[in-house]
Scaffold this motif. Structure first.
Motif, short mmCIF file in Angstrom:
data_model
loop_
_atom_site.label_atom_id
_atom_site.label_comp_id
_atom_site.label_asym_id
_atom_site.label_seq_id
_atom_site.Cartn_x
_atom_site.Cartn_y
_atom_site.Cartn_z
N LEU A 162 17.03 77.86 -49.67
CA LEU A 162 17.62 77.92 -48.75
C LEU A 162 17.34 76.73 -46.81
N VAL A 163 16.40 75.90 -47.49
CA VAL A 163 16.53 74.61 -46.46
C VAL A 163 15.99 73.60 -46.43
N ASP A 164 15.77 72.16 -46.74
CA ASP A 164 15.88 71.64 -47.21
C ASP A 164 14.32 70.46 -46.75
N ALA A 165 14.27 71.37 -45.69
CA ALA A 165 12.99 71.16 -45.06
C ALA A 165 12.04 71.07 -43.38
N VAL A 166 11.30 71.41 -43.18
CA VAL A 166 10.68 72.85 -41.99
C VAL A 166 9.39 71.68 -41.17
N SER A 167 9.55 71.87 -40.18
CA SER A 167 8.73 71.39 -38.92
C SER A 167 7.97 72.76 -38.45
N MET A 168 6.53 73.37 -37.93
CA MET A 168 5.91 74.66 -37.91
C MET A 168 5.21 73.18 -36.20
N GLY A 169 5.56 74.34 -34.79
CA GLY A 169 3.62 73.25 -34.15
C GLY A 169 3.42 74.97 -33.47
N HIS A 170 2.22 75.06 -33.76
CA HIS A 170 1.55 75.79 -33.68
C HIS A 170 1.58 77.21 -34.09
N PRO A 171 1.51 77.26 -34.76
CA PRO A 171 2.22 77.95 -35.28
C PRO A 171 0.75 79.59 -35.09
N SER A 172 1.43 80.83 -35.25
CA SER A 172 1.60 81.98 -34.90
C SER A 172 1.36 82.71 -37.08
N TRP A 173 0.08 84.25 -36.90
CA TRP A 173 0.90 84.69 -37.89
C TRP A 173 0.37 84.29 -39.13
N LEU A 174 0.19 82.81 -39.67
CA LEU A 174 0.03 82.34 -40.42
C LEU A 174 -0.79 82.67 -41.42
N VAL A 175 -0.21 82.77 -42.53
CA VAL A 175 -1.51 82.87 -44.12
C VAL A 175 -1.66 82.02 -44.87
N LYS A 176 -3.16 81.92 -45.62
CA LYS A 176 -2.09 81.48 -46.63
C LYS A 176 -1.62 80.89 -47.52
N ASP A 177 -0.73 82.30 -47.70
CA ASP A 177 0.06 82.30 -48.73
C ASP A 177 1.66 81.46 -48.47
N ASP A 178 1.63 81.50 -47.07
CA ASP A 178 2.03 81.13 -46.67
C ASP A 178 2.60 79.57 -46.16
N ILE A 179 1.33 79.08 -47.02
CA ILE A 179 1.24 77.15 -46.90
C ILE A 179 2.02 77.56 -48.46
N ALA A 180 0.40 77.90 -49.75
CA ALA A 180 1.17 77.60 -50.58
C ALA A 180 1.89 77.97 -51.45
N ASN A 181 2.93 78.97 -51.05
CA ASN A 181 3.68 79.20 -51.98
C ASN A 181 5.31 77.96 -50.68
N LEU A 182 4.74 76.76 -50.72
CA LEU A 182 5.99 76.26 -49.64
C LEU A 182 6.88 76.04 -51.18
N THR A 183 7.60 75.27 -50.86
CA THR A 183 8.07 73.69 -51.90
C THR A 183 9.44 73.13 -51.44
#
Length: 248
Positions: free
Chosen positions: A151-172
């Motif tokens: 869906l996207v080619d790159a992302v950026s996040m600043g002081h994220p909320s609601w973040l869980v470990k799977d959000d990071i582990a599943n990044l592509t």
């Protein structure tokens, strides 16, 4: 999950947003810029799509990174009562109900629909996503392998909320992290996990640490505090540089 009072630090930037209001995949949206090939989906924080600072940042990204920036309303029309914020009457804002009405399950599909619309009917060849606070988990959602499509080619996040470990582990996709030092929503343990996991995934990433800055300070820091003003400017410049690199 809930929002905490640290999300409620605010001030008003000078200047007037120069974009316009439109719709995207059925959601009201603010749009800035006129690049036909590269776009950024900006997922707002607790203060919503009408918040002046968010729109001013969208203007900066559009102008300085040469992209078209869309800021859809992902709160279903809900807008925080500014008077309650100005008078520090945070207890009168029903944050628990607001979070319930804007859960991952409810708003996630809307975010996916907006990303698909930008690459589909709008025809953008490259698409980035950026989100602060509430928008942090959301950009990871768009860049997750669970989507089954890019869906996207790159992302950026600043002081994220609601973040869980799977959000990071599943990044592509490549990710930028704009991380204030003092952030109960993105604590040191989760920061370390993020860094270590991205190394294991071998994804391109940019991790920027802001000493002394608190959660929310990269969007809503006080213009009277020199370090916060400097951090906001630096975070804006980092995001601009990131999207220049990733989308052009």
């Amino acid at each position: 999950m809930s929002f905490s009072s640290c999300c409620l630090k605010t001030f008003t930037w000078g200047g007037t947003p120069t974009g316009k209001e439109t719709t995207l995949a059925g959601n009201n949206a603010y749009v800035a810029g006129d690049n036909k090939d590269a776009a950024v989906l900006f997922i707002h924080d607790l203060f919503g799509w009408k918040y002046s600072n968010i729109r001013l940042l969208a203007d900066h990204y559009a102008r300085e990174a040469d992209v078209t920036v869309y800021v859809p309303d992902f709160f279903g029309g809900w807008v925080v009562d500014w008077k309650l914020l100005e008078e520090d009457r945070f207890e009168e804002i029903n944050l628990a109900d607001m979070a319930k009405q804007n859960s991952r399950e409810i708003r996630g599909p809307e975010m996916v629909a907006c990303a698909k619309a930008l690459k589909g009917e709008h025809g953008f060849k490259r698409l980035g996503a950026i989100g602060f606070c509430y928008g942090g988990w959301a950009v990871c959602h768009l860049g997750s392998k669970e989507r089954g499509e890019k869906l996207v080619d790159a992302v950026s996040m600043g002081h994220p909320s609601w973040l869980v470990k799977d959000d990071i582990a599943n990044l592509t996709v490549p990710i930028q992290i704009l991380a204030p030092e003092i952030d109960p929503a993105f604590p040191s343990e989760l920061k370390a996990y993020t860094f270590e996991t991205l190394l294991k995934l071998n994804l391109p990433f940019d991790y920027v640490h802001y000493p002394g800055i608190v959660h929310g300070g990269l969007v809503r820091g006080s213009e009277k505090v020199e370090k916060e003003r400097e951090a906001m400017a630096a975070a804006k410049n980092s995001a601009v540089a990131w999207f220049k690199q990733q989308l052009h």
